[in-house]
Design an enzyme around this catalytic site. Structure first.
Site, mmCIF file in Angstrom:
data_model
loop_
_atom_site.group_PDB
_atom_site.id
_atom_site.type_symbol
_atom_site.label_atom_id
_atom_site.label_comp_id
_atom_site.label_asym_id
_atom_site.label_seq_id
_atom_site.Cartn_x
_atom_site.Cartn_y
_atom_site.Cartn_z
ATOM 1 N N GLU A 229 26.043 -7.024 -2.163
ATOM 2 C CA GLU A 229 25.065 -5.964 -1.940
ATOM 3 C C GLU A 229 23.652 -6.508 -1.821
ATOM 4 O O GLU A 229 22.810 -5.922 -1.145
ATOM 5 C CB GLU A 229 25.134 -4.952 -3.084
ATOM 6 C CG GLU A 229 24.280 -3.726 -2.858
ATOM 7 C CD GLU A 229 24.427 -2.703 -3.960
ATOM 8 O OE1 GLU A 229 23.735 -1.679 -3.896
ATOM 9 O OE2 GLU A 229 25.222 -2.933 -4.878
ATOM 10 N N ARG B 12 24.007 4.016 -16.816
ATOM 11 C CA ARG B 12 22.597 4.076 -16.456
ATOM 12 C C ARG B 12 22.066 5.504 -16.514
ATOM 13 O O ARG B 12 20.885 5.734 -16.754
ATOM 14 C CB ARG B 12 22.408 3.504 -15.048
ATOM 15 C CG ARG B 12 20.971 3.539 -14.578
ATOM 16 C CD ARG B 12 20.803 2.955 -13.195
ATOM 17 N NE ARG B 12 19.459 3.165 -12.712
ATOM 18 C CZ ARG B 12 18.998 2.722 -11.549
ATOM 19 N NH1 ARG B 12 19.793 2.052 -10.760
ATOM 20 N NH2 ARG B 12 17.769 2.960 -11.160
ATOM 21 N N LYS C 299 23.535 -9.148 -6.975
ATOM 22 C CA LYS C 299 23.441 -7.700 -7.224
ATOM 23 C C LYS C 299 24.818 -7.086 -7.006
ATOM 24 O O LYS C 299 25.327 -7.052 -5.889
ATOM 25 C CB LYS C 299 22.423 -7.044 -6.289
ATOM 26 C CG LYS C 299 22.124 -5.599 -6.671
ATOM 27 C CD LYS C 299 21.067 -5.000 -5.763
ATOM 28 C CE LYS C 299 20.643 -3.626 -6.291
ATOM 29 N NZ LYS C 299 21.775 -2.715 -6.498
ATOM 30 N N GLU D 106 20.107 -13.614 -9.335
ATOM 31 C CA GLU D 106 21.408 -13.075 -9.728
ATOM 32 C C GLU D 106 22.025 -12.273 -8.586
ATOM 33 O O GLU D 106 21.312 -11.654 -7.791
ATOM 34 C CB GLU D 106 21.284 -12.176 -10.959
ATOM 35 C CG GLU D 106 20.876 -12.890 -12.225
ATOM 36 C CD GLU D 106 20.827 -11.945 -13.411
ATOM 37 O OE1 GLU D 106 21.097 -10.735 -13.223
ATOM 38 O OE2 GLU D 106 20.521 -12.405 -14.521
ATOM 39 N N ARG E 42 9.509 -0.986 -14.381
ATOM 40 C CA ARG E 42 9.735 -1.352 -12.987
ATOM 41 C C ARG E 42 8.449 -1.984 -12.450
ATOM 42 O O ARG E 42 7.973 -1.669 -11.359
ATOM 43 C CB ARG E 42 10.120 -0.116 -12.166
ATOM 44 C CG ARG E 42 10.933 -0.453 -10.901
ATOM 45 C CD ARG E 42 11.025 0.736 -9.977
ATOM 46 N NE ARG E 42 11.938 1.753 -10.411
ATOM 47 C CZ ARG E 42 13.207 1.856 -10.018
ATOM 48 N NH1 ARG E 42 13.713 0.959 -9.212
ATOM 49 N NH2 ARG E 42 13.964 2.846 -10.444
ATOM 50 N N ARG F 273 26.693 0.065 -14.079
ATOM 51 C CA ARG F 273 25.887 -0.613 -15.093
ATOM 52 C C ARG F 273 26.207 -0.014 -16.458
ATOM 53 O O ARG F 273 26.072 1.195 -16.665
ATOM 54 C CB ARG F 273 24.405 -0.488 -14.777
ATOM 55 C CG ARG F 273 23.528 -1.345 -15.707
ATOM 56 C CD ARG F 273 22.108 -1.407 -15.243
ATOM 57 N NE ARG F 273 21.288 -2.174 -16.152
ATOM 58 C CZ ARG F 273 19.978 -2.341 -16.013
ATOM 59 N NH1 ARG F 273 19.355 -1.799 -14.977
ATOM 60 N NH2 ARG F 273 19.292 -3.050 -16.880
#
Length: 993
Positions: A507, A325, A305, A303, A523, A310
């Protein structure tokens, strides 16, 4: 200055009741009252003084040793058991009131105080009646230097110098409860002016001692810095608190759903409208090899960035919440203006996506900072023709601060003025790009595999558009069947996508495992991100021209960051006044403590708090640029070598117009003089020409940049049209291209590109693979690609055939219509005999020219039909002041309806005569031509305009109707245009208007 962490003078403060020094005694003596019941009914009734003492003891423990951590937890245990436990079974009542003060960064219920350090310093000075000229007031207002860089500690030390005398008795200090503090902070958040905030703080501080004021300030600033992470404090509260917070992002719910430590969490799945689910995060990877190693052969999706906001969108019936976020609900802050865009969504759903701004004028994503301004414009229903401001530094500042915002309209830079003329609110669109769906209907789908969630996203969410105020907004999906994402399975897929991201200026990329579920706060590697490293390999030598005081324990009260500059001009290097230094960026990382001390000692005598009257510096005086001290004269300063990420974007903060992203110092050059640093011309050359020549290491190891060498250029993985051409060994043949710098947009092959570059240089010209301000001609093989779009926004784009003809004839050939792939407005407008399609009426056309002109006419007609960038609108943006005075633009802002009715009921012959009807038709045609000739627009059939023209009324009449339209007569039109008829070219076809 004494640091709070090592201050031993707090013993008398901590030992008043003995509850902190002896936790076991505290539990025995304070947790129960004389009747054997709890000491406090709830946390609201507990003294704020106990919380401040606990924070003081926790902060005092230095280091990460187990003994230090144990003492921190012991201090929290003592406060917890005494102040929070209110029943014999360990149930805690109103714990949220205490924990929203302990970890204020996680409390999202209270509005912001609109108080930063400088504004809070003024409130403290006012609350304690300090004279503004006193030494204590100056210490607070200059806390970075005089206060040691720790504002709350500086407040405590200033107050302990005698400002607490004559205050209310110690009983009031002991009786101030946590509940009262929270109530007062709620009042503070609701204050509208600095005077109200000062009065509220005066009332609060009047019941506190110095330590309590210190921690009250830390809470307001959300800088408690307890040497324990927020999540560690939550785990101390309950072992499941962190997990519950990840699912709800609601501190109140954590405290209320976990009232006892021995009761485990019964996890429920996510639900709509219960707050933000802590977003899933991406693990950073530096190479494609590292990503493939983590994925272990699994299929993935690649995807784009995005550099946006967000947004997690919760829709529950007609109620829509927009969570960022950082766990902020932005619906009440104006984002609900977009509600109409999501009406088609299912009744209950949760989407995860990115909010962006699309620049229609330049066909690219606009920088992230425009989102807030555009949301405000939508709420205020700004006109689409109103100029869009690029910056507003005062948006988030307290209205009482004595800070002059940077006014973009007063910029002295020509490029900015040009930009301001072109960009309007109508040129920007809000775009929401959902890339995941977490909840649909009455069930959570976050446990499904990503490929299944994508299918549901396509099924229930569709690309739509709507008007939010006067701003257009759209939904674009980021699923495998769209332009923002694609399925991959190999390392080469990632490399190819990353190279495309480099070319497009994106980005970076986000790589997601297609078989993974959505896990809040995770994460672990299900999501990974990779960014291209645009950093120049050559280090840049710059000069220190200003300094900033640091904050915190290590750098507080010391110059720890520097403003650096480069040479603007070198008219006479032997003269100090012949060199002008312009600001470039800030830098503070990469310098060791020893090197910082050495720089401070060397430059101490040349640091001035006041800006010197006669300076050889060119600065913008922007608030974020302005240093705390100026280093002057420049001959006495020091040269440092910096490295950073050079981006081809404008910066209003610094005088260069460009800046470095993430700059770091790589060396201090005491051996270089101040006149040997980087020049502005060299900086522009680096940005404009060398960006596509960066070689990237896609293999194992850290992604890095190398110096540009022939070997690196030939082995780079960049696409062929971006690879540097080896022009070494080219023998000069002539200087016919001496004044030209030609930008090669695209070519049919790499071999053709090499031949053209060598031919241009052999004839004295210069070449460029990226457009910049020094480019005189752009050539391309076709109209494809982002580079063509960028070049067409700046001027004409010619064909490769034109360049070949120039090379063949060894002269600059006048371009013909067949040679133009793009015709700029300024080209045909500046010509007296060329029309907007590129037809030069003084030169005969051949068959190829006619075909090219027909193609241009088709393109222009399409632009007029879609009304995206009509020629007149483009002219208005290019020459706003000029067009206002042009005669044929009298009606440029008018949309006309024609009323051709007439009273013929008494003349039967006129009503039935064919000749009369033809005469009316011709008269109407003439009126329309006159209106169009003078810049007017005719309203489409069935649509209303701004003016109604009564064709058969020769009187001069103007009447304003109730619906906002203006009724005018044919005589009014004649009077407005009679003395303004422009002289028309004999070749002008009036019907083209």
């Amino acid at each position: 200055m004494k640091d709070a962490a090592v201050d031993d003078d707090d013993d008398d403060y901590d030992d008043d009741d003995g509850d902190i020094d002896d936790p076991s005694a505290a539990r025995r003596e304070r947790s129960m009252d004389a009747s054997g019941g709890p000491r406090y009914a709830s946390a609201r009734d507990a003294p704020f003084r106990a919380l401040a003492r606990a924070c003081e003891r926790v902060q005092r423990e230095r280091g990460r040793k187990k003994a230090n951590a144990a003492r921190r937890y012991a201090a929290l245990d003592a406060f917890h058991d005494v102040c929070l436990v209110s029943t014999r079974d360990g149930t805690r009542c109103d714990a949220f009131d205490a924990y929203r003060l302990l970890i204020p960064t996680l409390d999202k219920e209270r509005e912001t105080y609109r108080l930063k350090h400088d504004a809070l310093a003024k409130c403290v000075v006012s609350a304690f009646d300090m004279a503004r000229a006193s030494e204590d007031a100056k210490t607070l207002e200059d806390w970075k230097q005089k206060g040691g860089g720790n504002f709350p500690q500086a407040v405590r030390e200033v107050l302990e110098r005698g400002h607490l005398q004559g205050r209310e008795g110690d009983a009031d200090v002991r009786e101030l409860t946590i509940g009262e503090v929270n109530d007062t902070l709620d009042e503070l958040a609701a204050c509208e002016s600095k005077h109200e905030r000062a009065a509220t703080l005066r009332k609060l501080f009047g019941k506190m001692d110095a330590v309590m004021v210190k921690w009250a300030c830390a809470i307001i600033l959300k800088e408690t810095k307890l040497r324990m992470g927020d999540k560690a404090i939550m785990r101390h509260y309950h072992r499941d608190a962190e997990d519950l917070f990840d699912w709800t992002s609601d501190l109140r719910r954590v405290c209320e759903d976990l009232p006892r430590r021995d009761v485990r969490l019964k996890r429920a799945d996510i639900n709509v409208g219960e707050g933000l689910i802590n977003p899933q995060l991406a693990l950073r990877k530096n190479t494609a090899d590292a990503i493939m190693k983590t994925l272990r052969g699994r299929q993935f999706i690649i995807e784009t960035k995005f550099d946006g906001e967000r947004i997690q969108l919760h829709k529950d019936g007609e109620i829509i919440n927009y969570w960022t976020r950082n766990m902020n609900d932005f619906g009440p802050r104006g984002y609900d203006v977009m509600n109409g865009l999501f009406r088609h969504l299912p009744k209950r759903c949760i989407l995860d996506g990115e909010l962006l701004v699309w620049n229609k004028l330049r066909e690219t994503w606009h920088p992230f900072g425009a989102i807030k301004t555009l949301i405000k414009a939508a709420n205020l229903r700004k006109s689409k023709d109103e100029v869009f401001p690029l910056s507003n530094d005062t948006d988030d500042r307290d209205d009482g601060d004595d800070i002059a915002g940077y006014d973009p309209k007063s910029s002295k830079y020509e490029w900015y003025q040009e930009y301001m003329k072109k960009l309007t609110y109508g040129d920007l669109e809000l775009v929401y790009v959902p890339f995941d769906i977490l909840y649909i209907g009455d069930e959570s789908v976050r446990h499904l595999q990503l490929v299944e969630r994508h299918a549901k996203l396509r099924e229930h969410v569709h690309p739509v558009s709507a008007m939010c105020g006067n701003i257009k907004a759209r939904i674009l999906l980021a699923t495998p069947d769209c332009e923002f994402s694609k399925i991959g399975s190999t390392k080469q897929d990632i490399e190819r996508a990353l190279l495309e991201a480099i070319e497009a200026g994106d980005e970076g990329l986000v790589i997601k495992d297609l078989n993974s579920e959505w896990i809040p706060g995770d994460r672990s590697g299900n999501w990974m991100k990779i960014k291209p490293d645009y950093c120049k390999s050559e280090d840049l030598d710059v000069l220190l021209i200003g300094g900033y005081y640091g904050a915190g324990e290590l750098r507080g009260g010391k110059i720890s960051q520097f403003l650096v500059g480069i040479i603007e001009s070198t008219n006479d290097p032997t003269s100090a006044h012949g060199i002008k230094i312009m600001s470039f960026c800030k830098v503070g990382t990469g310098i060791s403590a020893t090197e910082l001390d050495d720089l401070r000692n060397r430059l101490g005598d040349y640091m001035h708090r006041e800006k010197p009257r006669e300076m050889d510096y060119n600065v913008t005086d922007a608030y974020s640029e302005r240093p705390d001290v100026w280093i002057w004269p420049p001959q006495r300063s020091v040269v440092v070598r910096v490295k950073g990420d050079i981006r081809c974007i404008r910066s209003m903060t610094y005088a260069t117009g460009y800046s470095l992203r993430f700059p770091r110092v790589t060396g201090i050059r005491y051996d270089k003089t101040w006149s040997d640093i980087l020049t502005n011309a060299e900086l522009k050359q680096i940005i404009e020409e060398d960006r596509p020549n960066i070689a990237m290491d896609m293999g194992e190891g850290h992604m890095n940049s190398r110096k540009r060498t022939r070997a690196a250029a030939l082995t780079t993985l960049l696409p062929a049209h971006l690879m540097p051409v080896d022009v070494s060994g080219v023998v000069p043949e002539s200087e016919v291209f001496k004044s030209l710098q030609i930008h090669i947009v695209n070519c049919e092959s790499r071999e053709q590109k090499q031949e053209l570059f060598k031919a241009i240089i052999a004839r004295g010209g210069r070449t460029s693979e990226m457009w910049h301000s020094d480019v005189t001609h752009s050539v391309a093989a076709n109209r494809d690609g982002a580079k063509f779009i960028a070049a067409s926004h700046h001027g004409d784009v010619y064909t490769i055939d034109w360049l070949k003809q120039c090379i063949q004839q060894n002269r600059i050939v006048t371009p013909r219509p067949r040679h133009r792939l793009n015709l700029a407005t300024s080209t045909w407008y500046g010509s007296n005999i060329m029309d907007r399609y590129g037809d030069d009426h003084a030169i005969p056309c051949n068959e190829e020219d006619i075909r090219a002109l027909l193609h241009q006419v088709g393109d222009q007609a399409k632009r007029w039909e879609t009304s995206e960038v009509p020629a007149m609108v483009e002219l208005t943006r290019e020459y706003p002041n000029l067009l206002k005075s042009m005669k044929y633009c009298t009606f440029s802002e008018c949309v006309f309806e024609i009323d051709d009715s007439c009273d013929v009921q008494h003349n039967e012959w006129m009503s039935e005569s064919e000749h009369f009807r033809l005469m009316l038709h011709e008269e109407r045609f003439n009126v329309e031509l006159r209106l169009r000739l003078f810049g007017g627009t005719m309203a489409p059939e069935g649509r209303s305009g701004t003016h109604i023209v009564r064709m058969n009324d020769d009187s001069v009449r103007e009447e304003y109707l109730d619906d906002g339209r203006v009724l005018v007569s044919n005589g009014w039109v004649t009077k407005r245009t009679r003395k303004q008829s422009p002289r028309m070219s004999p070749n002008l076809d009036i019907r083209s208007f």
